[in-house]
Design a protein around this motif. Structure first.
Motif, short mmCIF file in Angstrom:
data_model
loop_
_atom_site.label_atom_id
_atom_site.label_comp_id
_atom_site.label_asym_id
_atom_site.label_seq_id
_atom_site.Cartn_x
_atom_site.Cartn_y
_atom_site.Cartn_z
N VAL A 297 0.84 -1.19 0.00
CA VAL A 297 0.00 0.00 0.00
C VAL A 297 0.88 1.25 0.00
O VAL A 297 2.04 1.22 0.43
CB VAL A 297 -0.97 0.03 1.20
CG1 VAL A 297 -1.94 -1.14 1.14
CG2 VAL A 297 -0.22 0.04 2.52
N ASN A 298 0.32 2.35 -0.50
CA ASN A 298 1.03 3.62 -0.51
C ASN A 298 0.74 4.39 0.77
O ASN A 298 0.07 3.89 1.67
CB ASN A 298 0.64 4.42 -1.75
CG ASN A 298 -0.87 4.61 -1.86
OD1 ASN A 298 -1.56 4.77 -0.86
ND2 ASN A 298 -1.39 4.58 -3.08
N GLY A 299 1.24 5.63 0.82
CA GLY A 299 1.06 6.43 2.02
C GLY A 299 -0.37 6.79 2.32
O GLY A 299 -0.70 7.20 3.44
N GLY A 301 -2.74 4.56 2.03
CA GLY A 301 -3.37 3.33 2.48
C GLY A 301 -4.08 2.55 1.41
O GLY A 301 -4.75 1.55 1.71
N THR A 302 -3.97 2.99 0.16
CA THR A 302 -4.57 2.25 -0.94
C THR A 302 -3.52 1.40 -1.64
O THR A 302 -2.31 1.65 -1.53
CB THR A 302 -5.24 3.20 -1.96
OG1 THR A 302 -4.29 4.18 -2.40
CG2 THR A 302 -6.42 3.91 -1.32
N ALA A 303 -3.97 0.40 -2.37
CA ALA A 303 -3.06 -0.54 -3.00
C ALA A 303 -2.17 0.16 -4.03
O ALA A 303 -2.62 1.04 -4.77
CB ALA A 303 -3.85 -1.66 -3.69
N VAL A 304 -0.90 -0.22 -4.06
CA VAL A 304 0.00 0.27 -5.09
C VAL A 304 -0.44 -0.34 -6.42
O VAL A 304 -0.42 -1.55 -6.60
CB VAL A 304 1.46 -0.12 -4.76
CG1 VAL A 304 2.39 0.25 -5.91
CG2 VAL A 304 1.91 0.54 -3.46
N GLU A 334 7.93 5.30 2.22
CA GLU A 334 9.26 5.33 2.82
C GLU A 334 10.18 4.32 2.16
O GLU A 334 11.40 4.42 2.27
CB GLU A 334 9.16 5.03 4.32
CG GLU A 334 8.37 6.05 5.12
CD GLU A 334 9.22 7.20 5.60
OE1 GLU A 334 10.45 7.16 5.36
OE2 GLU A 334 8.65 8.14 6.18
N ASP A 335 9.61 3.34 1.48
CA ASP A 335 10.37 2.24 0.88
C ASP A 335 10.64 2.56 -0.59
O ASP A 335 9.77 2.40 -1.44
CB ASP A 335 9.58 0.94 1.01
CG ASP A 335 10.36 -0.28 0.54
OD1 ASP A 335 11.45 -0.10 -0.07
OD2 ASP A 335 9.89 -1.40 0.76
N ASP A 336 11.85 3.01 -0.87
CA ASP A 336 12.14 3.41 -2.25
C ASP A 336 12.17 2.24 -3.21
O ASP A 336 12.03 2.45 -4.43
CB ASP A 336 13.47 4.17 -2.31
CG ASP A 336 13.68 4.85 -3.65
OD1 ASP A 336 12.89 5.75 -3.98
OD2 ASP A 336 14.62 4.45 -4.38
N THR A 337 12.32 1.04 -2.73
CA THR A 337 12.26 -0.11 -3.65
C THR A 337 10.86 -0.23 -4.25
O THR A 337 10.71 -0.67 -5.39
CB THR A 337 12.65 -1.42 -2.94
OG1 THR A 337 11.71 -1.68 -1.88
CG2 THR A 337 14.06 -1.34 -2.35
N VAL A 338 9.84 0.16 -3.48
CA VAL A 338 8.47 0.17 -4.01
C VAL A 338 8.37 1.22 -5.12
O VAL A 338 7.80 0.96 -6.19
CB VAL A 338 7.46 0.44 -2.90
CG1 VAL A 338 6.05 0.59 -3.46
CG2 VAL A 338 7.49 -0.67 -1.86
N ARG A 339 8.92 2.40 -4.87
CA ARG A 339 8.89 3.46 -5.90
C ARG A 339 9.66 3.02 -7.14
O ARG A 339 9.19 3.21 -8.28
CB ARG A 339 9.50 4.75 -5.35
CG ARG A 339 9.53 5.91 -6.34
CD ARG A 339 10.09 7.18 -5.71
NE ARG A 339 9.22 7.65 -4.64
CZ ARG A 339 9.48 7.51 -3.34
NH1 ARG A 339 10.61 6.92 -2.95
NH2 ARG A 339 8.63 7.93 -2.44
N ALA A 340 10.83 2.46 -6.95
CA ALA A 340 11.67 2.08 -8.07
C ALA A 340 10.99 1.04 -8.96
O ALA A 340 11.12 1.08 -10.18
CB ALA A 340 13.01 1.56 -7.56
N SER A 341 10.26 0.13 -8.35
CA SER A 341 9.60 -0.92 -9.13
C SER A 341 8.25 -0.47 -9.69
O SER A 341 7.67 -1.15 -10.53
CB SER A 341 9.40 -2.17 -8.27
OG SER A 341 8.55 -1.90 -7.17
N PHE A 342 7.78 0.69 -9.25
CA PHE A 342 6.48 1.23 -9.63
C PHE A 342 6.54 1.99 -10.95
O PHE A 342 5.56 2.05 -11.69
CB PHE A 342 6.02 2.15 -8.49
CG PHE A 342 4.79 2.97 -8.72
CD1 PHE A 342 3.53 2.39 -8.66
CD2 PHE A 342 4.88 4.34 -8.95
CE1 PHE A 342 2.38 3.17 -8.84
CE2 PHE A 342 3.75 5.11 -9.12
CZ PHE A 342 2.50 4.53 -9.07
N ILE A 343 7.69 2.58 -11.26
CA ILE A 343 7.77 3.52 -12.37
C ILE A 343 7.62 2.83 -13.72
O ILE A 343 6.82 3.27 -14.57
CB ILE A 343 9.10 4.31 -12.31
CG1 ILE A 343 9.18 5.10 -11.00
CG2 ILE A 343 9.21 5.25 -13.50
CD1 ILE A 343 10.51 5.80 -10.78
#
Length: 413
Positions: A297-299, A301-304, A334-343
């Motif tokens: 989930v993102n900040g 609270g909804t699903a990425v 806070e978890d940049d691995t989530v951001r990195a894999s999201f783009i």
């Protein structure tokens, strides 16, 4: 879809905002609201990321990522700190930023109002004041006279639909009440009956503020076009990818009617519309459905959900029928691995929308660096770079490299 399926001339950028990055925006309504008691703001912006002083090295970061566009806002409160008095220092600063963009091969995308307005404007009642559209258009004209010949796109307003959207976010009642008390404290401190601001708004003011901003957009566009008829002008909207599960169609459609319809109809007469997407919400008959167990989930609270960008872009184009600029897209985590894999999957979804016929001008990731997140202070993290709160040193996160590599691939570099 592959990441190289983007049109020639596509704008690859990052987005920032003046008050959130520059610091010491002391003549603005938001600064005033941060410093009254009580206040809904968890932190004071203070020096923010010190972007006013560090703008050149920040542009170097943007260019160093291989991007070709930079979205930033001009601060009305700096340009016109007192009513009718325009600051040569501020105008020279923003002219230097525009020239700095061009020197680095970055197309300047300029937002004329990113939530904040001058303190004097708020003391007059902001967008409830009948003269507000004329005042905004005058400021836009002054800015255009200085830099209008060198910018690529003009965005009049940032997320004017956000107040209505937040009514669907089910904010705790104490926040709503604290917003009211903040404005009451500001009115008392300013010695006026009605201190109003664009990013702390009372429900009973929604209709009047929307009418004022609607007229403001039209007046600003006229002032911009009078000085440069060929400059594309639009506004940027907060757009959730609203999806209906069986039985949720009526709720989804009601939200679209309440939050987006007015602004998308206004955009029918514009040159483009900005889409700012951060999440997908799936509606059932009784409201938004929770994220499935085990899903990130993102900040909020909804699903990425990377595919939310495609959905938002396709919905907006289906209504507005004008080219789309992804003026903001990102993820609070806070978890940049989530951001990195999201783009990458997000951009593949955008490529699919383009392949399906949506004209998209560009993509601006929000944001270049962690910054001041309005009433939430410095807690939320959405940046491609982290910032030391004492030294203001910028440090690239892995996601910055991921985005840079994807852009290089898309641009064939």
């Amino acid at each position: 879809m592959t990441i190289d399926r983007f049109p020639a001339g596509f704008l690859w950028g990052v987005a920032t905002a003046g008050h959130q990055n520059e610091g010491d925006n002391v003549h603005s309504d938001t600064w005033f609201l941060e410093n009254v008691t009580p206040t809904v703001f968890q932190d004071r912006s203070g020096k923010a990321t010190n972007g006013w002083e560090l703008w050149e090295s920040d542009l170097d970061l943007v260019a160093g990522m291989g991007l070709n566009a930079y979205r930033f806002s001009v601060e009305w409160a700096r340009v016109e700190p007192a009513e009718g008095e325009f600051s040569e220092e501020a105008l020279a600063h923003y002219e230097a930023v525009v020239d700095g963009c061009l020197a680095r091969g970055l197309a300047p995308i300029v937002t004329f109002n990113h939530f904040t307005s001058p303190h004097w404007f708020a003391a007059r009642g902001a967008w409830l004041e009948p003269e507000s559209p004329e005042l905004f258009a005058r400021y836009c004209g002054v800015v255009m006279d200085r830099i209008g010949d060198r910018i690529r796109l003009a965005v009049t307003f940032n997320e004017p639909d956000l107040p209505e959207m937040l009514t669907w976010a089910h904010l705790p009642e104490f926040i709503v009440e604290l917003e009211r008390k903040t404005l009451e404290a500001a009115s008392a401190a300013a010695g006026v009956d009605r201190y109003r601001a664009g990013n702390v708004m009372l429900h009973e003011d929604f209709a009047g503020m929307r009418a004022g901003m609607t007229a403001g957009h039209k007046a600003a566009k006229a002032a911009i076009k009078a000085r440069r008829a060929d400059l594309p002008v639009g506004l940027s909207l907060a757009i959730v990818d609203d999806v209906a599960a069986p039985g949720g169609e009526e709720l989804r459609d009601r939200k679209r009617a309440e939050v987006y319809a007015h602004w998308l109809e206004l955009a029918l007469d514009d040159d483009f519309v900005g889409v700012q997407n951060y999440e997908r919400i799936v509606y059932g008959a009784d409201g938004g459905l929770p994220a499935a167990e085990g899903v990130a989930v993102n900040g909020m609270g909804t699903a990425v959900e990377p595919d939310s960008l495609r959905g938002a872009v396709e919905y907006v184009y289906s209504v507005a029928q004008v080219p789309v600029l992804v003026s903001e897209h990102g993820i609070g985590t806070e978890d940049d691995t989530v951001r990195a894999s999201f783009i990458e999957p997000s951009l593949k979804g955008l490529a699919q929308a383009i392949a399906d016929g949506v004209p998209v001008l560009g993509y601006c990731h929000w944001t270049l660096m962690d910054n001041f997140k309005w009433i939430f202070g410095y807690g939320p993290k959405l940046g491609l770079h982290e910032v030391d709160r004492e030294t203001f040193e910028r440090t690239a996160k892995p996601s910055a490299g991921v985005y840079a590599d994807l852009v290089a691939q898309a641009r064939g570099l």
